[in-house]
Each structure stands twice: as C-alpha cells, then as structure tokens.
Design a protein around this motif. Structure first.
Motif, mmCIF file in Angstrom:
data_model
loop_
_atom_site.group_PDB
_atom_site.id
_atom_site.type_symbol
_atom_site.label_atom_id
_atom_site.label_comp_id
_atom_site.label_asym_id
_atom_site.label_seq_id
_atom_site.Cartn_x
_atom_site.Cartn_y
_atom_site.Cartn_z
ATOM 1 N N ARG A 94 0.801 -1.225 0.000
ATOM 2 C CA ARG A 94 0.000 0.000 0.000
ATOM 3 C C ARG A 94 0.842 1.287 0.000
ATOM 4 N N SER A 95 1.817 1.390 0.875
ATOM 5 C CA SER A 95 2.604 2.626 0.950
ATOM 6 C C SER A 95 3.326 2.911 -0.356
ATOM 7 N N PHE A 96 3.890 1.880 -0.965
ATOM 8 C CA PHE A 96 4.588 2.093 -2.225
ATOM 9 C C PHE A 96 3.634 2.603 -3.303
ATOM 10 N N TRP A 97 2.447 2.030 -3.391
ATOM 11 C CA TRP A 97 1.492 2.446 -4.427
ATOM 12 C C TRP A 97 0.871 3.789 -4.114
ATOM 13 N N GLN A 98 0.732 4.093 -2.836
ATOM 14 C CA GLN A 98 0.261 5.423 -2.460
ATOM 15 C C GLN A 98 1.287 6.464 -2.903
#
Length: 179
Positions: A94-98
């Motif tokens: 999630r953090s990477f794609w955010q």
C-alpha cells in the motif's frame, strides 16, 4: 541489507507516501528511524538516492507479480490475475502504491519512475496477448480499457483506505470479461 538500512527505507516510504517526497526532510526520516542523518547519506548519498532505492525495491517486488501474470498460459486466468493485481498490491504494498499514485501528478518526480514502466509494458503486452488469444476484436483497446478501470479502482482504494471493499467491483469486472 542491514537492519538499519531496511528501517530507513521503511520509514522513508511511509513518510514519503503520507507527506509527499518534497515535504519529508531526511532529518525527520532519521529521527523516526532512530539513526543519524549522516547514516542516511552514507547509505544512500542523498535524499534522491534514498528515493531511487525505494523505487528500485518496489520495482523488484512488482516484477515478481508481473512475471506470474506474464507466465500464466491460460488467457482467462491471466486476465483474472490482471484484474486482481491492483487490490492485491494495495493489500501488500500500500505505501509504495500510495507514493507512486501521488507522484504521478508531479511530473518531475514521476519521470524518475520510468524504470518501472518496463513492468507495465510487460503487463500490458500480456493483456493484449490474452485478449487476442480469446478472440477479442481489438485486444489493445480492450487492454487499455481494463488498465483504466483498474487505475480508477486503485485510486478509490487509496482515497477510501481500508474501509473500501474492492471485492464487488473486482467480481463485476471479472464477470464482464467472463473470467
């Protein structure tokens, strides 16, 4: 990779995703990672070096997901895997794609994501091959439409957070493609 280096990357990713790259000083990353700012520069040379290391790590993980799709011989299963990819990545990365999604609208930084585009080209080609193999009249356009749908779904998942249930939308898209 050392534990401290891994901690720095984890904290930097979290802060870049939450606050933005420009709004996150290396001093804050160091403080939250429990290391000196000098150690960040020793490991990564600069804030941009840290950013590039995050992108490289994300690209490596993305390659694993894309390779599984590209190597899937059953075309229906391949399309199903493409449809499931966005929600899967949002659960696991999630953090990477955010971070990537927010950078998309900042052209100078988004240009640095070009290394990852090879994975998206491979994913797109896998979709075209699958749609062509299933007899779709315009496999490139069908793949493009599917990618747009999935980008919109990913945006919704980011905007609404963990409360958003993507399962009904994923099921609907799968039913449209009979996969």
């Amino acid at each position: 990779m050392t534990e401290k280096k891994e901690t720095i990357l984890t904290i930097a990713l979290q802060l870049f995703a939450e606050q933005g790259y420009e709004n996150t000083p290396t001093s804050q990353i160091a403080r939250q990672a429990g290391v000196s700012e000098g150690l960040i520069f020793r490991h990564f040379e600069s804030k941009e070096g840290l950013f590039k290391a995050l992108l490289a790590e994300g690209q490596t993980r993305l390659k694993g997901y894309v390779d599984a799709i590209v190597n899937e011989p059953d075309y229906k299963k391949r399309i199903a895997l493409v449809i499931e990819l966005g929600p899967l990545l949002m659960r696991r990365e999630r953090s990477f794609w955010q971070l990537q999604f927010t950078l998309k609208f900042k052209s100078a930084l988004y240009a640095k994501l070009k290394n990852e585009q090879a994975e998206f080209v491979a994913l797109f080609q896998a979709g075209v091959e699958a749609f062509a193999g299933l007899g779709y009249a315009e496999p490139e356009q069908e793949t493009y439409l599917l990618m747009l749908l999935l980008e919109g779904l990913t945006g919704q998942m980011l905007a609404q957070g963990d409360s958003y249930d993507s399962a009904p939308v994923v099921a609907f898209i799968k039913s449209k493609y009979n996969v």
